[in-house]
Design a protein around this motif. Structure first.
Motif, PDB file in Angstrom:
ATOM      1  N   ARG A 185     -20.539  12.541  60.402  1.00  0.00           N
ATOM      2  CA  ARG A 185     -19.469  11.746  60.991  1.00  0.00           C
ATOM      3  C   ARG A 185     -19.264  12.139  62.459  1.00  0.00           C
ATOM      4  O   ARG A 185     -19.619  13.242  62.883  1.00  0.00           O
ATOM      5  CB  ARG A 185     -18.153  11.975  60.233  1.00  0.00           C
ATOM      6  N   LYS A 186     -18.675  11.221  63.210  1.00  0.00           N
ATOM      7  CA  LYS A 186     -18.389  11.476  64.621  1.00  0.00           C
ATOM      8  C   LYS A 186     -16.951  11.067  64.919  1.00  0.00           C
ATOM      9  O   LYS A 186     -16.500  10.002  64.521  1.00  0.00           O
ATOM     10  CB  LYS A 186     -19.345  10.679  65.514  1.00  0.00           C
ATOM     11  N   ILE A 187     -16.235  11.953  65.637  1.00  0.00           N
ATOM     12  CA  ILE A 187     -14.880  11.668  66.084  1.00  0.00           C
ATOM     13  C   ILE A 187     -14.911  11.620  67.608  1.00  0.00           C
ATOM     14  O   ILE A 187     -15.193  12.626  68.255  1.00  0.00           O
ATOM     15  CB  ILE A 187     -13.881  12.745  65.622  1.00  0.00           C
ATOM     16  N   THR A 188     -14.654  10.477  68.187  1.00  0.00           N
ATOM     17  CA  THR A 188     -14.704  10.363  69.641  1.00  0.00           C
ATOM     18  C   THR A 188     -13.476  11.023  70.262  1.00  0.00           C
ATOM     19  O   THR A 188     -12.453  11.262  69.591  1.00  0.00           O
ATOM     20  CB  THR A 188     -14.753   8.894  70.087  1.00  0.00           C
ATOM     21  N   ALA A 189     -13.577  11.292  71.569  1.00  0.00           N
ATOM     22  CA  ALA A 189     -12.445  11.876  72.284  1.00  0.00           C
ATOM     23  C   ALA A 189     -11.246  10.934  72.274  1.00  0.00           C
ATOM     24  O   ALA A 189     -10.100  11.376  72.438  1.00  0.00           O
ATOM     25  CB  ALA A 189     -12.857  12.206  73.715  1.00  0.00           C
ATOM     26  N   ALA A 190     -11.505   9.646  72.064  1.00  0.00           N
ATOM     27  CA  ALA A 190     -10.422   8.663  71.999  1.00  0.00           C
ATOM     28  C   ALA A 190      -9.771   8.598  70.621  1.00  0.00           C
ATOM     29  O   ALA A 190      -8.799   7.858  70.421  1.00  0.00           O
ATOM     30  CB  ALA A 190     -10.957   7.281  72.377  1.00  0.00           C
ATOM     31  N   GLY A 191     -10.309   9.346  69.635  1.00  0.00           N
ATOM     32  CA  GLY A 191      -9.673   9.414  68.330  1.00  0.00           C
ATOM     33  C   GLY A 191     -10.150   8.408  67.307  1.00  0.00           C
ATOM     34  O   GLY A 191      -9.385   8.014  66.421  1.00  0.00           O
ATOM     35  N   ILE A 192     -11.405   8.003  67.397  1.00  0.00           N
ATOM     36  CA  ILE A 192     -11.964   7.053  66.424  1.00  0.00           C
ATOM     37  C   ILE A 192     -13.057   7.751  65.613  1.00  0.00           C
ATOM     38  O   ILE A 192     -13.966   8.379  66.172  1.00  0.00           O
ATOM     39  CB  ILE A 192     -12.555   5.814  67.122  1.00  0.00           C
ATOM     40  N   VAL A 193     -12.975   7.621  64.301  1.00  0.00           N
ATOM     41  CA  VAL A 193     -13.949   8.224  63.387  1.00  0.00           C
ATOM     42  C   VAL A 193     -14.957   7.162  62.960  1.00  0.00           C
ATOM     43  O   VAL A 193     -14.583   6.043  62.588  1.00  0.00           O
ATOM     44  CB  VAL A 193     -13.249   8.808  62.144  1.00  0.00           C
ATOM     45  N   SER A 194     -16.253   7.543  63.002  1.00  0.00           N
ATOM     46  CA  SER A 194     -17.311   6.643  62.547  1.00  0.00           C
ATOM     47  C   SER A 194     -18.355   7.456  61.799  1.00  0.00           C
ATOM     48  O   SER A 194     -18.375   8.692  61.865  1.00  0.00           O
ATOM     49  CB  SER A 194     -17.953   5.914  63.733  1.00  0.00           C
TER      50      SER A 194
END
Length: 459
Positions: A185-194
């Motif tokens: 999984r990846k959590i962007t610095a903007a706060g979105i999980v994908s």
């Protein structure tokens, strides 16, 4: 006759006088010694003033936390804010005001306790020690406690299922090895999980695209400067590679996913439950090969060797042990986590030995832990851990430990002194101040360049 002569003489005199007037004063001088020229004055040399040395006489206050405003008094500073550089224990600080005798700066995050240094052009000076006060607050970055799932989206609604490993890149993106979901999984610095790669809740062993690749219990995870992700795929006994677009390939490990011990390249190499993973620079991976009780090293092209630990078996079953010394004879017992600092020193969460080990210059030593499964802060020789599961190291050489059974995050200084960074020893999920926060089986840990610590929990 006489009158004529006089008229001629007078005319000549007038002509000669007129010529002298036309030529100017210099044209009718008498010959002889020339006039003495006026001497040019000798300039008085400007005295050369000695360059003011750079000295630091005072740091006030000399104790404080992140963002504290500090005044540094001394001599030889640049009067321009951009002309000086200030470091607290080696960490660069932001300068707010500057004069030749005073600098006002802001204490940087994660500075630690150490000397203050000022650099101005070719000059530098070392000043008094600044005592850094850590202010630790625990907050939930993403996920819902005790609600397992694989939902993507905003961090407040996203779900994970017992994540084991975590890594963070220079842009603030966080990568998670979602163990029971068998996903990356990846959590962007903007706060979105994908989901970067993997098929939700489908454990398998398939290379390929982001929506078809399969993992089986991913744990250790590392990310390089190009966004490539490396994964210790525990139950497939393999080290996997994930591109920034989610394409998956196997770097090393048996193509059948079988546990074993063999140094070699690609599918010829064998691991036994590679839980921990760390990347050094752009070319070397260190693997905590828990089932073989070894620390392995490998290139990012898949060539595997044994870095530290003696492989021992009893009736064909790998046996753990505890021995410090030369890396070829040292013994580990279920090493779950591994980290590496900027100088190439390797740190190991030696799980079943309840110790934090260090490998430096070909020698294995114990940094902290007396081997007893317990909970004790203090000097390394008497401190106690209970199944330390992973480690991370910051730029000052401090080691952070996910102390799983104790349900706390510990900190070990370079000299081996152990303290509790966050958590009170009660298993649960509570955000807030460090002393009242609660964790439930922390498994993975990472630290970024600003000193922020990331931990994932087995909840």
């Amino acid at each position: 006759m006489l009158k004529r002569f006089l008229r001629t003489a007078a005319f000549c005199v007038l002509v000669i006088f007129g010529i002298c007037l036309m030529m100017g004063p210099s044209g009718c001088k008498k010959t002889g010694t020339p006039a003495t020229p006026t001497p040019t004055p000798t300039p008085i040399p400007t005295p050369v003033m000695p360059d003011t040395p750079l000295t630091i006489t005072k740091v006030a206050p000399d104790t404080g936390a992140f963002s504290t405003s500090v005044t540094i008094t001394g001599t030889g500073f640049s009067a321009a804010v951009t002309g000086d550089s200030v470091y607290f224990n080696g960490v660069n600080a932001s300068i707010q005001q500057a004069s030749s005798t005073s600098l006002v700066v802001t204490v940087p995050k994660g500075a630690g306790t150490g000397p203050v240094k000022v650099v101005a052009g070719s000059k530098n000076g070392i000043g008094p020690t600044f005592n850094y006060v850590y202010t630790v607050t625990v907050s939930t970055l993403a996920g819902i406690a005790f609600q397992p799932g694989s939902v993507n989206g905003a961090v407040t609604v996203a779900q994970f299922n017992n994540p084991y490993g975590v890594a963070v890149d220079a842009q603030g993106n966080v990568y998670v090895a979602d163990y029971y979901n068998s996903l990356i999984r990846k959590i962007t610095a903007a706060g979105i999980v994908s989901t970067l790669s993997g098929v939700s809740a489908k454990a398998g062993y398939v290379d390929g695209g982001p929506s078809t690749a399969e993992f089986n219990g991913p744990s250790g995870i590392a990310v390089d400067g190009q966004g490539n992700v490396y994964v210790g795929d525990v139950n497939n006994n393999a080290i996997r590679f994930v591109s920034p677009t989610g394409q998956v390939s196997t770097l090393a490990g048996s193509s059948a996913g079988l546990a074993g011990y063999f140094d070699g390249s690609g599918s010829a190499a064998e691991f036994a439950y590679p839980y921990g993973l760390a990347l050094y620079g752009q070319g070397t991976l260190y693997v905590a090969d828990a089932g073989n009780n070894l620390i392995r090293d490998m290139t990012t092209t898949g060539s595997v060797g044994t870095f530290a630990g003696e492989y021992g078996t009893s009736s064909g079953v790998p046996q753990g042990g505890y021995v410090d010394g030369n890396e070829s004879i040292a013994r580990f017992y279920s090493p779950f986590g591994v980290a590496v600092d900027g100088q190439g020193n390797v740190y190991v969460a030696d799980g079943a030995n309840n110790r934090i080990r260090k490998v430096s210059g070909g020698v294995v030593s114990t940094l902290a832990g007396d081997g007893t499964g317990g909970y004790e802060d203090g000097p390394g020789a008497t401190a106690e851990f209970n199944m330390p599961f992973s480690v991370a190291v910051d730029g000052q050489g401090n080691v952070y430990v996910a102390d799983r059974v104790n349900a706390v995050i510990r900190k070990v200084t370079p000299s081996g002194v152990v303290s509790t960074l966050a958590g009170n020893g009660t298993s649960g999920h509570v955000d807030g101040a460090a002393a009242t926060a609660e964790f439930a089986g922390p498994t993975g840990i990472a630290v970024d360049g600003q000193g922020n610590v990331y931990a994932v929990e087995f909840v």
